[in-house]
Write a protein that holds these residues in place. Structure first.
Motif, PDB file in Angstrom:
ATOM      1  N   THR A  80      38.314  44.584  92.607  1.00 43.31           N
ATOM      2  CA  THR A  80      37.586  45.748  93.084  1.00 43.31           C
ATOM      3  C   THR A  80      38.579  46.898  93.182  1.00 43.31           C
ATOM      4  N   VAL A  81      38.065  48.105  93.081  1.00 44.33           N
ATOM      5  CA  VAL A  81      38.923  49.284  93.127  1.00 44.33           C
ATOM      6  C   VAL A  81      38.492  50.125  94.314  1.00 44.33           C
ATOM      7  N   GLU A  82      39.441  50.452  95.187  1.00 42.49           N
ATOM      8  CA  GLU A  82      39.084  51.158  96.422  1.00 42.49           C
ATOM      9  C   GLU A  82      40.077  52.275  96.685  1.00 42.49           C
ATOM     10  N   LEU A  83      39.587  53.286  97.420  1.00 46.37           N
ATOM     11  CA  LEU A  83      40.515  54.286  97.924  1.00 46.37           C
ATOM     12  C   LEU A  83      41.211  53.679  99.131  1.00 46.37           C
ATOM     13  N   VAL A  84      42.450  54.076  99.346  1.00 46.57           N
ATOM     14  CA  VAL A  84      43.171  53.516 100.500  1.00 46.57           C
ATOM     15  C   VAL A  84      43.864  54.605 101.285  1.00 46.57           C
ATOM     16  N   GLU A  85      44.109  54.281 102.524  1.00 52.41           N
ATOM     17  CA  GLU A  85      44.951  55.123 103.366  1.00 52.41           C
ATOM     18  C   GLU A  85      46.388  54.772 103.048  1.00 52.41           C
ATOM     19  N   ALA A  86      47.148  55.738 102.599  1.00 53.48           N
ATOM     20  CA  ALA A  86      48.552  55.460 102.300  1.00 53.48           C
ATOM     21  C   ALA A  86      49.353  56.728 102.524  1.00 53.48           C
ATOM     22  N   ALA A  87      50.650  56.552 102.658  1.00 58.90           N
ATOM     23  CA  ALA A  87      51.518  57.714 102.821  1.00 58.90           C
ATOM     24  C   ALA A  87      51.389  58.633 101.613  1.00 58.90           C
ATOM     25  N   GLU A  88      51.229  58.025 100.436  1.00 53.88           N
ATOM     26  CA  GLU A  88      51.064  58.805  99.212  1.00 53.88           C
ATOM     27  C   GLU A  88      49.667  59.424  99.169  1.00 53.88           C
ATOM     28  N   GLU A  89      49.631  60.652  98.638  1.00 54.14           N
ATOM     29  CA  GLU A  89      48.330  61.281  98.406  1.00 54.14           C
ATOM     30  C   GLU A  89      47.674  60.624  97.193  1.00 54.14           C
ATOM     31  N   PHE A  90      46.357  60.733  97.073  1.00 55.67           N
ATOM     32  CA  PHE A  90      45.604  60.277  95.902  1.00 55.67           C
ATOM     33  C   PHE A  90      45.861  58.810  95.602  1.00 55.67           C
ATOM     34  N   ALA A  91      45.977  58.012  96.657  1.00 57.16           N
ATOM     35  CA  ALA A  91      46.259  56.592  96.473  1.00 57.16           C
ATOM     36  C   ALA A  91      44.968  55.804  96.352  1.00 57.16           C
ATOM     37  N   ALA A  93      43.615  51.428  95.384  1.00 58.21           N
ATOM     38  CA  ALA A  93      44.095  50.052  95.262  1.00 58.21           C
ATOM     39  C   ALA A  93      43.232  49.248  94.314  1.00 58.21           C
ATOM     40  N   VAL A  94      43.882  48.386  93.569  1.00 52.47           N
ATOM     41  CA  VAL A  94      43.183  47.386  92.753  1.00 52.47           C
ATOM     42  C   VAL A  94      43.366  46.069  93.476  1.00 52.47           C
ATOM     43  N   ARG A  95      42.280  45.546  93.978  1.00 52.42           N
ATOM     44  CA  ARG A  95      42.346  44.403  94.882  1.00 52.42           C
ATOM     45  C   ARG A  95      41.693  43.181  94.267  1.00 52.42           C
ATOM     46  N   PHE A  96      42.369  42.044  94.383  1.00 51.27           N
ATOM     47  CA  PHE A  96      41.803  40.794  93.878  1.00 51.27           C
ATOM     48  C   PHE A  96      41.427  39.902  95.036  1.00 51.27           C
ATOM     49  N   ALA A  97      40.463  39.033  94.811  1.00 51.40           N
ATOM     50  CA  ALA A  97      40.044  38.082  95.848  1.00 51.40           C
ATOM     51  C   ALA A  97      41.011  36.914  95.876  1.00 51.40           C
ATOM     52  N   GLY A  98      40.965  36.144  96.922  1.00 55.64           N
ATOM     53  CA  GLY A  98      41.828  34.977  97.012  1.00 55.64           C
ATOM     54  C   GLY A  98      42.857  35.158  98.091  1.00 55.64           C
ATOM     55  N   THR A  99      43.315  34.030  98.634  1.00 48.60           N
ATOM     56  CA  THR A  99      44.163  34.107  99.823  1.00 48.60           C
ATOM     57  C   THR A  99      45.513  34.755  99.551  1.00 48.60           C
ATOM     58  N   ARG A 100      46.160  34.394  98.472  1.00 49.67           N
ATOM     59  CA  ARG A 100      47.483  34.995  98.257  1.00 49.67           C
ATOM     60  C   ARG A 100      47.458  36.013  97.122  1.00 49.67           C
ATOM     61  N   ALA A 101      46.266  36.566  96.908  1.00 50.92           N
ATOM     62  CA  ALA A 101      46.135  37.490  95.787  1.00 50.92           C
ATOM     63  C   ALA A 101      46.835  38.800  96.096  1.00 50.92           C
ATOM     64  N   ARG A 102      47.296  39.399  95.060  1.00 50.25           N
ATOM     65  CA  ARG A 102      48.041  40.643  95.204  1.00 50.25           C
ATOM     66  C   ARG A 102      47.085  41.832  95.202  1.00 50.25           C
ATOM     67  N   THR A 103      47.464  42.863  95.943  1.00 47.73           N
ATOM     68  CA  THR A 103      46.764  44.136  95.850  1.00 47.73           C
ATOM     69  C   THR A 103      47.728  45.141  95.254  1.00 47.73           C
ATOM     70  N   TYR A 104      47.299  45.789  94.198  1.00 48.95           N
ATOM     71  CA  TYR A 104      48.141  46.798  93.555  1.00 48.95           C
ATOM     72  C   TYR A 104      47.788  48.161  94.118  1.00 48.95           C
ATOM     73  N   VAL A 105      48.768  48.804  94.758  1.00 44.00           N
ATOM     74  CA  VAL A 105      48.528  50.143  95.289  1.00 44.00           C
ATOM     75  C   VAL A 105      49.101  51.144  94.299  1.00 44.00           C
ATOM     76  N   LEU A 106      48.239  52.044  93.865  1.00 46.49           N
ATOM     77  CA  LEU A 106      48.634  53.046  92.874  1.00 46.49           C
ATOM     78  C   LEU A 106      48.325  54.427  93.420  1.00 46.49           C
ATOM     79  N   ALA A 107      49.050  55.412  92.945  1.00 48.42           N
ATOM     80  CA  ALA A 107      48.778  56.776  93.379  1.00 48.42           C
ATOM     81  C   ALA A 107      48.812  57.716  92.181  1.00 48.42           C
ATOM     82  N   ALA A 108      47.787  58.555  92.107  1.00 54.37           N
ATOM     83  CA  ALA A 108      47.712  59.520  91.016  1.00 54.37           C
ATOM     84  C   ALA A 108      48.388  60.818  91.430  1.00 54.37           C
ATOM     85  N   GLU A 109      48.419  61.759  90.486  1.00 60.91           N
ATOM     86  CA  GLU A 109      49.122  63.012  90.787  1.00 60.91           C
ATOM     87  C   GLU A 109      48.167  64.143  91.123  1.00 60.91           C
ATOM     88  N   SER A 110      46.860  63.853  91.107  1.00 55.11           N
ATOM     89  CA  SER A 110      45.881  64.861  91.499  1.00 55.11           C
ATOM     90  C   SER A 110      44.598  64.171  91.906  1.00 55.11           C
TER      91      SER A 110
END
Lengths: 248, 149
Positions: A80-91, A93-110
């Motif tokens: 799933t793809v969600e907006l997140v609260e992060a120190a970076e602007e325009f951040a 997340a690409v989030r996967f299900a599962g207990t030890r699944a990784r969440t990729y936090v990305l931030a755009a430039e605009s």
């Protein structure tokens, strides 16, 4: 392994045709989205600026736009793809299900780039594409007077997916996965009427809350996946709407 | 190349379009034929040792060529290196045919062309764009122009 040789690692890493993946990443076909994004290294790591290329359900990232080989790839099934609260602007997340699944936090430039990425990524899965194709397949059969397979067949199908100026492909999709109950109708949620509604579309009904993770048990019906697809869109759109409200 | 292995493993546990025990031989010279549980899920072909739950490996099926080899057998290779072949042996000609057809249609790129085809056909018959009702008619990935060489 020869008898008497020392035991190998308990679980070897899974093999993947990485060379082919790299060629797919850098081939000439148009991409579905591309641009610089900041990628967070890990939970407490710094952001690295990388050149991202979305092609199909694969999100490749390169050191820079001129690199010939990706640093890595994020396979986009079941996320799933969600907006997140992060120190970076325009951040986001690409989030996967599962207990030890990784969440990729990305931030755009605009803001615009972020919205573009969120939309593109939430519709990137093969699963989603397949659902839309099945729906269109059924719609075409319906508007042609029901029944089915009156589609013209070409003499030969290309065996290699070479770039094709004409549209090849007349064959209906193969049967559904055998794990699903045979009676299910993939368009039960989407097409309650045969006619197309004119004018601006009302927003789709909100998906029901699902207790299970996106990839639930094997007998989950496809309409649950439709809800998940809508859910992704709703979440992304809602996020956009919320962030646009915040602006003065 | 880094990739999200856990998610790929999770994908290998999803319902498969097709799954069967086949003979499989890797592309390296001198590879021997091994029995593998071969499972097609979205645009990946996973292969497992017959008694294990985690796949030995996966093949992403984009830009691949599926070719008939001897009767009852086929190979998968990739456009950039057509001599490097993954061989598969089936238990019948029928099974071989079934797998070859399924694998040729298993790529994202093939599915995308299907979508553009149906969209176009529906538009021709009804005069309307069927993607509008889903709010995705402007998506870059579904445009006809994206397919032209």
């Amino acid at each position: 392994m020869a008898p008497g040789s020392p035991p190998g690692p308990a679980i070897a890493a899974m093999k993947l045709n990485e060379r082919s993946l790299a060629f797919y990443a850098t081939c000439d076909a148009p991409v579905d989205n591309a641009g610089f994004l900041y990628k967070k290294g890990g939970r407490h790591a710094a952001y690295h600026r990388r050149w991202f290329v979305l092609r199909g359900n694969m999100l490749f990232y390169f050191e820079d736009a001129a690199s010939r080989e990706p640093v890595g790839v994020i396979i986009l099934e079941g996320c799933t793809v969600e907006l997140v609260e992060a120190a970076e602007e325009f951040a986001f997340a690409v989030r996967f299900a599962g207990t030890r699944a990784r969440t990729y936090v990305l931030a755009a430039e605009s803001q615009a780039a972020m919205e573009g990425w969120v939309k593109a990524l939430s519709r990137a899965s093969f699963d989603y594409l397949r659902l839309v194709v099945r729906e269109l397949e059924q719609q075409l059969a319906a508007v042609r007077g029901g029944g089915g397979m009156a589609l013209p067949q070409p003499q030969s199908l290309p065996s290699a997916p070479a770039p094709v100026p004409a549209l090849p492909l007349p064959l209906p999709l193969p049967r559904r996965p055998s794990a699903l109950p045979p009676k299910e109708n993939g368009c039960a949620v989407w097409s309650t009427e045969a006619t197309f509604r004119p004018g601006p579309e009302p927003p789709p009904p909100p998906p029901r809350r699902r207790a299970s993770a996106p990839h639930g048990p094997l007998d989950v019906a496809p309409f649950a996946r439709l809800h998940e697809c809508y859910g992704q869109e709703i979440r992304a759109l809602r996020g956009q709407w919320l962030s646009s409200r915040v602006q003065p | 190349m880094r990739y999200n292995e856990k998610e790929l493993q999770a994908l290998s546990r999803q319902p498969a379009e097709m799954a069967a025990e086949l003979g499989m031989r890797g592309p390296k010279k001198g590879s021997v034929l091994k029995r593998r549980l071969v499972k097609l899920v979205v645009n990946f072909l996973f292969y497992f040792r017959t008694d294990e739950a985690e796949p030995v490996g996966a093949l992403l099926l984009e830009r691949c060529r599926v070719i008939r080899e001897e009767p009852g057998a086929f190979s998968i290779s990739f456009i950039e290196d057509p001599e490097r072949k993954y061989h598969f042996e089936c238990s019948s000609e029928e099974q071989c045919q079934e797998w070859m057809e399924a694998l040729r249609r298993a790529s994202y790129e093939f599915m995308r062309r299907s979508l553009v085809f149906y969209r176009n056909e529906i538009r021709k018959v009804t005069g309307k764009d069927p993607l509008e009702q889903f709010g995705i008619s402007e998506e870059a990935r579904f445009q006809l122009s994206g397919l032209q060489a």
